[in-house]
Design a protein around this motif. Structure first.
Motif, mmCIF file in Angstrom:
data_model
loop_
_atom_site.group_PDB
_atom_site.id
_atom_site.type_symbol
_atom_site.label_atom_id
_atom_site.label_comp_id
_atom_site.label_asym_id
_atom_site.label_seq_id
_atom_site.Cartn_x
_atom_site.Cartn_y
_atom_site.Cartn_z
ATOM 1 N N PHE A 41 -1.119 4.327 -5.107
ATOM 2 C CA PHE A 41 -1.984 3.306 -4.504
ATOM 3 C C PHE A 41 -2.217 3.613 -3.024
ATOM 4 O O PHE A 41 -3.361 3.586 -2.538
ATOM 5 N N TRP B 57 -4.976 4.817 -10.623
ATOM 6 C CA TRP B 57 -4.542 3.835 -9.624
ATOM 7 C C TRP B 57 -5.062 4.198 -8.236
ATOM 8 O O TRP B 57 -5.459 3.331 -7.459
ATOM 9 N N ALA C 229 -7.537 1.943 -6.034
ATOM 10 C CA ALA C 229 -7.144 1.600 -4.667
ATOM 11 C C ALA C 229 -8.217 2.010 -3.671
ATOM 12 O O ALA C 229 -8.515 1.275 -2.714
ATOM 13 N N THR D 216 2.260 -3.890 -5.473
ATOM 14 C CA THR D 216 2.295 -2.968 -6.611
ATOM 15 C C THR D 216 3.729 -2.608 -6.990
ATOM 16 O O THR D 216 4.126 -2.700 -8.170
ATOM 17 N N GLY E 94 -1.020 -4.288 -0.550
ATOM 18 C CA GLY E 94 -1.211 -3.780 -1.906
ATOM 19 C C GLY E 94 -0.072 -2.904 -2.374
ATOM 20 O O GLY E 94 0.369 -2.999 -3.531
ATOM 21 N N PHE F 115 -4.593 -4.528 4.054
ATOM 22 C CA PHE F 115 -4.733 -4.457 2.596
ATOM 23 C C PHE F 115 -3.858 -3.355 2.015
ATOM 24 O O PHE F 115 -3.218 -3.543 0.972
ATOM 25 N N CYS G 269 -1.733 -15.825 -1.680
ATOM 26 C CA CYS G 269 -3.067 -15.257 -1.445
ATOM 27 C C CYS G 269 -4.108 -16.362 -1.261
ATOM 28 O O CYS G 269 -5.038 -16.223 -0.469
ATOM 29 N N VAL H 230 -4.807 -6.824 -7.106
ATOM 30 C CA VAL H 230 -3.780 -5.784 -7.240
ATOM 31 C C VAL H 230 -2.570 -6.334 -7.987
ATOM 32 O O VAL H 230 -1.984 -5.662 -8.854
ATOM 33 N N LEU I 103 -8.418 -9.438 -2.889
ATOM 34 C CA LEU I 103 -8.129 -8.098 -3.404
ATOM 35 C C LEU I 103 -6.638 -7.904 -3.644
ATOM 36 O O LEU I 103 -6.236 -7.231 -4.607
ATOM 37 N N ALA I 104 -5.806 -8.497 -2.787
ATOM 38 C CA ALA I 104 -4.357 -8.400 -2.993
ATOM 39 C C ALA I 104 -3.951 -9.107 -4.288
ATOM 40 O O ALA I 104 -3.082 -8.620 -5.027
ATOM 41 N N TRP J 45 -11.065 -0.548 -4.029
ATOM 42 C CA TRP J 45 -10.713 -1.833 -3.423
ATOM 43 C C TRP J 45 -10.685 -1.744 -1.900
ATOM 44 O O TRP J 45 -11.038 -2.703 -1.211
ATOM 45 N N THR J 46 -10.273 -0.607 -1.364
ATOM 46 C CA THR J 46 -10.270 -0.439 0.090
ATOM 47 C C THR J 46 -11.689 -0.477 0.640
ATOM 48 O O THR J 46 -11.945 -1.065 1.705
#
Length: 652
Positions: free
Chosen positions: A156, A55, A59, A90, A86, A82, A115, A135, A131-132, A62-63
């Motif tokens: 995360f 995870w 994360a 999560t 996130g 983010f 979103c 997640v 991206l959210a 994705w960041t």
């Protein structure tokens, strides 16, 4: 380096076949950051034997995707947004999934809807919201107790903080690099068009499709690049530290646009007869100047003396009876001289480089288009999840992730994204299955670094390439922390992405479909009127250069839109349509009309109208303005299209 790996002729060939690729946007430093951020986390997870720490790796990845680049403060704000969103998503969805599946799915639908609405906040918020949502669809597949969900949210956040640290401190990047590289690519494309004219075969007796393709493809690509780069540079703030780059790039784009006039005129002449030696010499000097400016811009140099040798070479050319080559040499020399003046003054002399800037991230009114998109996104995610959960397919979140990414506000964007997503997923799945089956675990761990780096480095180059590497990354990370064989993971990834992509496309087709856009005949008629206005301004000796330039830009952009729709209509199996054949021929003749107008503009003596005003174009403009303004017809009927075609044939 990118342009040496893929010459402009190759990128143009791909672009003419609807394969969008921008090698100048390879982001090596950003890729290195992602490679370090993801691979170090996976190394720790593998060393301490903690599979759930994947995870943190996801994360971190994705960041890196959420990092918008550019100025430091917006980057920090975007990545922090983010990270907070996130972690909250999560913990919440993981807890609800552990409590009751129905409650988790209801929360997922609400989250996906919100979103989708976040697009009103601008491009950076759009990326964060996508991206959210990703997640959210992954979190729902990890049901936990509240304490377990808190642990998941903590992992995360750990990955986000680590990636944020790497992104902000390691390998700093010029915030204007994308704009500089795009501007340099524009000049390289123009140089490629110029050199191509020297070897252009005599196509007078070639078939109409061949001539139409040869005549329109380069013009369409370069006009699109000019408008795209201009829009990108104008969005840069006018204050430090990016104002010098903005002030230097704007006059460079203006220079490219002015030189484009002569390239169109030369192309028009080359399709009629072989170019004379004096014209070929002007083309060679101009192409060399374009390449030099491209190298300078790509390296961040704005040396005022750089265009100097080419200006002197153009001004020293002897006068010839060929008015086109003489006027084109003077025209290009003036454009390059103005660029010198702008760079000597440290930017645009008109002051546009320091014009007030309105951030593009300000809130916009909530439109029905975005409301429909948010609804489609929510339904698509739930349907994709329902199918995969109902069929008990492993890794159901891959299907929902595909639905999130594929579902776009516009149907045309959704269709292209679906094709690219499926192609990249299948290719990446096959490669990952091979690697996961043949490679030992320690080698798979090593592969995490190059795959992470390549995914981020290529995200602005081509979406299919990005998905190909991203698919391999996700499969191999899952392989490291799971028990399934590599080929099983590759198969699961491919089938789930196909399911999610098809669901997303179906949602756009069936749920609140968008109102039909302008038809091909309507776009062709707009292009016809725009090109006729440009030709009329030139033929009647209009004195305002700015207004003539605006008419030329409008003619180019409207022709581009009509030609793109014409290509799409042809791909839909309507090649034998009578309307399509007429529209294709009209667009070909419009390119010829624009070339003739550009030639006449160059050959006309400066600051002097022609001896006899040409009233034919003005009369035609008035006639067709009345004809096409008939409120009884949303699009011009076939008889109007035939009349436009007849006029163009007689005019040319």
């Amino acid at each position: 380096m990118a342009h040496t790996l893929m010459p402009s002729v190759v990128t143009h060939w791909l672009g003419a076949r609807a394969i969008a690729i921008a090698p100048e946007q390879i982001a090596i430093r950003e890729g290195l950051r992602a490679g370090v951020a993801v691979s170090t986390v996976m190394l720790v997870a593998w060393h301490i034997d903690m599979p759930l720490m994947a995870w943190s790796a996801f994360a971190a990845f994705w960041t890196c995707l959420a990092d918008p680049g550019g100025l430091l403060r917006p980057r920090i704000r975007t990545m922090a947004s983010f990270g907070l969103a996130g972690a909250l998503i999560t913990g919440t969805l993981s807890t609800l999934a552990g409590y009751h599946t129905a409650a988790a799915f209801a929360a997922l639908g609400v989250c996906a809807f919100l979103c989708g609405l976040a697009r009103v906040r601008g491009p950076a918020a759009t990326q964060v919201s996508v991206l959210a949502a990703i997640v959210a669809v992954v979190a729902i597949c990890y049901p936990r107790t509240p304490l377990g969900a808190l642990t998941l949210a903590g992992l995360f956040s750990l990955g986000v903080l680590w990636a944020k640290l790497i992104c902000l401190l390691a390998w700093p990047v010029d915030p204007c690099t994308p704009q500089k590289q795009a501007c340099a690519a524009l000049f390289r494309e123009q140089a490629g068009m110029a050199f191509r004219l020297l070897a252009l075969p005599h196509l007078q007796r070639a078939s109409l499709p061949t001539r139409q393709k040869e005549l329109s493809a380069w013009r369409r690509d370069i006009r699109h690049r000019i408008e795209q780069v201009r829009s990108s540079v104008e969005k840069l703030p006018g204050d430090a530290p990016v104002s010098p780059a903005r002030a230097a790039l704007l006059p460079a784009i203006e220079t490219a646009d002015r030189i484009f006039v002569t390239l169109i005129a030369f192309e028009h002449a080359a399709f009629s007869a072989p170019l004379p030696p004096e014209t070929a010499r002007v083309i060679r000097i101009t192409a060399a100047a374009l390449r030099r400016i491209a190298r300078d811009i790509a390296c961040g140099r704005h040396a005022p003396d750089s265009p100097g040798p080419y200006v002197r070479a153009l001004t020293r050319l002897p006068a010839h009876a060929n008015a086109l080559s003489t006027r084109a040499a003077a025209w290009n020399a003036a454009a390059l001289t103005d660029l010198q003046t702008a760079w000597q003054a440290g930017g645009n002399p008109s002051g546009d480089g320091n014009a007030p800037f309105t951030p593009s991230t300000l809130s916009q009114p909530l439109s029905p288009v975005l409301l429909r998109h948010a609804g489609r996104l929510s339904v698509a995610v739930l349907v994709a999840g329902g199918i995969t959960f109902g069929l008990r397919l492993p890794y159901a979140y891959w299907a929902m992730m595909a639905a999130v990414v594929v579902t776009q506000p516009g149907m045309s964007t959704t269709l292209s994204r679906t094709i690219e997503r499926v192609a990249g997923s299948v290719a990446g799945g096959i490669l990952a299955a091979i690697a996961g089956t043949l490679c030992p675990k320690w080698l798979v761990l090593i592969l995490i670094f190059p795959l992470s780096a390549a995914t981020i480095a290529l995200r602005g180059v081509n979406y299919t390439l990005c998905v190909t590497f991203m698919t391999q990354l996700f499969i191999l990370v899952t392989d490291l922390v799971g028990s399934d064989a590599g080929w099983l993971l590759g198969l699961a990834r491919a089938q789930n992405n196909i399911i999610g992509s098809l669901v997303g496309m179906a949602a756009c087709l069936l749920l609140w479909p968008e109102k039909s856009t302008a038809s091909l005949p309507a776009l062709v008629s707009r292009a016809f009127m725009a090109n006729l206005r440009y030709a009329a301004r030139v033929a009647t000796g209009a004195d305002s250069r700015a207004e003539t330039e605006q008419a030329r830009r409008q003619a180019g952009t409207t022709s581009n839109k009509a030609e793109i729709l014409c290509q799409q209509t042809s791909l839909e199996g309507l090649r034998r349509s009578e309307n399509l054949k007429i529209c294709t021929e009209i667009l070909f003749h419009l390119r010829q009309l624009a070339g003739l107008a550009s030639t006449n503009w160059l050959e006309r003596a400066p600051h002097r109208a022609p001896a006899e005003e040409n009233q034919a174009d003005l009369a035609a403009l008035r006639h067709f303005s009345t004809l096409l303004a008939d409120p009884a017809h949303a699009a011009p009927p076939p008889e109007h299209l035939r009349e436009m075609l007849l006029f163009l044939k007689q005019r040319l």
